[in-house]
Scaffold this active site. Structure first.
Site, short mmCIF file in Angstrom:
data_model
loop_
_atom_site.label_atom_id
_atom_site.label_comp_id
_atom_site.label_asym_id
_atom_site.label_seq_id
_atom_site.Cartn_x
_atom_site.Cartn_y
_atom_site.Cartn_z
N LEU A 24 -2.47 -21.99 5.89
CA LEU A 24 -2.84 -21.66 7.28
C LEU A 24 -2.70 -22.89 8.17
CD1 LEU A 24 -6.07 -19.68 6.35
CD2 LEU A 24 -4.04 -18.67 7.43
N GLN A 98 1.35 -27.55 0.77
CA GLN A 98 2.54 -26.77 1.11
C GLN A 98 3.56 -27.65 1.84
OE1 GLN A 98 2.75 -23.62 4.17
NE2 GLN A 98 3.64 -22.26 2.64
N HIS A 172 7.52 -24.50 0.69
CA HIS A 172 7.52 -23.40 1.67
C HIS A 172 8.95 -22.91 1.85
CE1 HIS A 172 6.50 -20.86 4.89
NE2 HIS A 172 5.77 -21.67 5.64
N TYR A 177 11.62 -20.47 7.94
CA TYR A 177 11.83 -21.92 8.04
C TYR A 177 13.07 -22.32 7.22
CZ TYR A 177 7.40 -21.65 10.41
OH TYR A 177 6.42 -21.32 11.31
C1 LIG Z 1 -3.36 -19.02 11.91
C2 LIG Z 1 -2.33 -18.78 10.86
C3 LIG Z 1 -1.58 -19.84 10.38
C4 LIG Z 1 -0.65 -19.65 9.35
N1 LIG Z 1 0.03 -20.72 8.85
C5 LIG Z 1 0.84 -20.58 7.78
C6 LIG Z 1 1.42 -21.71 7.15
O1 LIG Z 1 1.17 -22.87 7.52
N2 LIG Z 1 2.25 -21.50 6.10
C7 LIG Z 1 2.54 -20.23 5.64
O2 LIG Z 1 3.30 -20.08 4.69
N3 LIG Z 1 1.97 -19.13 6.21
C8 LIG Z 1 1.11 -19.29 7.24
N4 LIG Z 1 0.47 -18.19 7.76
C9 LIG Z 1 0.58 -16.91 7.09
C10 LIG Z 1 -0.62 -16.71 6.13
O3 LIG Z 1 -0.55 -17.58 5.03
C11 LIG Z 1 -0.65 -15.25 5.59
O4 LIG Z 1 0.60 -14.96 5.03
C12 LIG Z 1 -0.99 -14.25 6.69
O5 LIG Z 1 -2.17 -14.62 7.38
C13 LIG Z 1 -1.19 -12.85 6.09
O6 LIG Z 1 -2.25 -12.86 5.15
P1 LIG Z 1 -3.69 -12.20 5.53
O7 LIG Z 1 -3.42 -10.76 5.86
O8 LIG Z 1 -4.54 -12.37 4.30
O9 LIG Z 1 -4.22 -12.93 6.72
C14 LIG Z 1 -0.44 -18.35 8.82
C15 LIG Z 1 -1.19 -17.28 9.32
C16 LIG Z 1 -2.13 -17.47 10.32
C17 LIG Z 1 -2.95 -16.31 10.80
#
Ligand SMILES: Cc1cc2nc3c(=O)[nH]c(=O)nc-3n(C[C@H](O)[C@H](O)[C@H](O)COP(=O)(O)O)c2cc1C
Length: 359
Positions: A24, A98, A172, A177
């Site tokens: 995140l 990551q 990642h 990306y």
């Molecule tokens: C605020 C935010 C930041 C995120 N940053 C990343 C990240 O840095 N790297 C990544 O692979 N996915 C990132 N994601 C995707 C999350 O890891 C995840 O795939 C997404 O929130 C869906 O899962 P959930 O339904 O449990 O929230 C981000 C999502 C959110 C909401």
């Protein structure tokens, strides 16, 4: 029967449960991309997760275009990550880093240089910068002669992650990306050995993974893929032809874990009608498989009980529920997250979500 609360050995990592924190981005670093003390507190609060996958962390300045996001290419960054990993370990948790190269999804006002990508195709919509949102710039096509230095940069970042105390790394390769841009045919129009047939588009993933495995060990290496649907303009016309061979390759390299972010048709973090490939990937990738996106506790537990995955990664639920594992265990209602503070700087919406019960 296996439940979400059962421990699991993942390569060299002993995870206490199968409720993992997905990566995140939270934009709480410095403008020079150095981790800050509030990040220590934030990650320590979430140390009950079986494994924390850190926010995406830049391997180089070229690859890091997200304002205020941390990197791991310099000594200063390594030193600033050390208190984070120590705080998580002191609370009995585990954390991997990551490793992130954003490819075309950066702006030169943040990186100081033209974006690079497999092909000279700009991203869709607009990109975050320190001056607000701007149009994407057209990236420069990476030369084949530049791949060796890119691999060196992944090696440097992976080595630094271990020096900073991380239990391992996650490459990642998802969400549009750099590596994902090479994998999928909407963003990869190359005619050399890194483009065209799926085996060529997988080549960069293979080479990066091999280099990271050689640097930190396969038992400390994981990958994230997002095989189905469009993410940030990156989509494949026949995902099964790319991602099933890619998963097979990752099994041959015997990496510790593979995490898949898979939206469904009603997804709330991207949605798609392209089917999930996890059932097919499960057949060829037999090491630890983690699934993500939109899971409730019940769905997650059913998925693990049925053997469709070994663990589930939760994103937004961990933002607003630092004690998510306890809440699941005791059936305590979850707190909602606030999109306004996802990427804001400072403590608000970051370290001020309370645990339901005092420790
Ligand atoms: C605020 C935010 C930041 C995120 N940053 C990343 C990240 O840095 N790297 C990544 O692979 N996915 C990132 N994601 C995707 C999350 O890891 C995840 O795939 C997404 O929130 C869906 O899962 P959930 O339904 O449990 O929230 C981000 C999502 C959110 C909401």
């Amino acid at each position: 029967m296996t439940t979400l609360f059962d421990p699991i050995q993942v390569g060299s990592i002993e995870a206490a449960n199968r409720i993992w924190m997905s990566p995140l981005t939270r934009a709480r670093g410095t403008r020079e991309h150095v981790p800050t003390p509030i990040m220590v507190e934030y990650y320590a609060q979430r140390a009950d997760a079986g494994l924390i996958i850190s926010e995406a962390t830049g391997i180089t300045r070229e690859g890091l275009g997200w304002p205020w996001a941390p990197g791991i290419w310099s000594e200063e960054q390594v030193e600033a990550w050390k208190p984070v990993t120590k705080a998580v370990h002191d609370k009995g948790g585990k954390i991997v880093c990551q490793l992130w190269h954003m490819g075309r999804l950066v702006h030169s006002s943040v990186t100081g240089q033209q974006p690079v990508a497999p092909s000279a195709i700009p991203g869709p919509d607009q990109v975050h910068t320190y001056e607000g949102k701007k149009d994407y710039e057209t990236p420069r096509e990476l030369e084949v002669s530049e791949i060796p230095r890119l691999l060196d940069e992944y090696e440097n970042a992976a080595r630094n992650a271990i020096a900073a105390g991380f239990d391992g790394v996650q490459i990642h390769a998802a969400n549009g990306y750099l590596i994902d841009e090479f994998l999928r045919d909407s963003t990869n129009k190359r005619t050399d050995e890194y483009g065209g047939a799926p085996e060529n588009r997988i080549r960069l993933l293979k080479e990066v993974t091999e280099r990271v495995v050689a640097t930190v060990g396969k038992e400390r290496t994981g990958i994230r893929l997002s095989p189905n649907g469009d993410t940030q303009g990156c989509i494949d016309s026949a995902p099964e032809t790319v991602f099933i061979p890619a998963a097979k390759l990752l099994q041959d390299l015997d990496i510790a874990f593979l995490e898949l972010r898979e939206p469904g048709p009603d997804g709330t973090f991207g949605s798609t009608d392209q089917p999930k490939l996890s059932p097919e990937i499960r057949k060829v990738f037999t090491n630890t498989l983690i699934l993500n996106q939109d899971y409730t506790f019940e769905e997650a537990n059913d998925t693990v009980e049925a053997g469709h995955a070994d663990a589930i990664a939760f994103g937004r639920k961990f933002i607003s529920n630092p004690d998510l594992v306890t809440r699941f265990k005791k059936d305590i209602p979850l707190a909602p997250d606030d999109i306004k503070t996802w990427y804001s700087q400072g403590k608000e919406g970051y370290i001020d979500y309370p645990a339901a019960e005092k420790a």
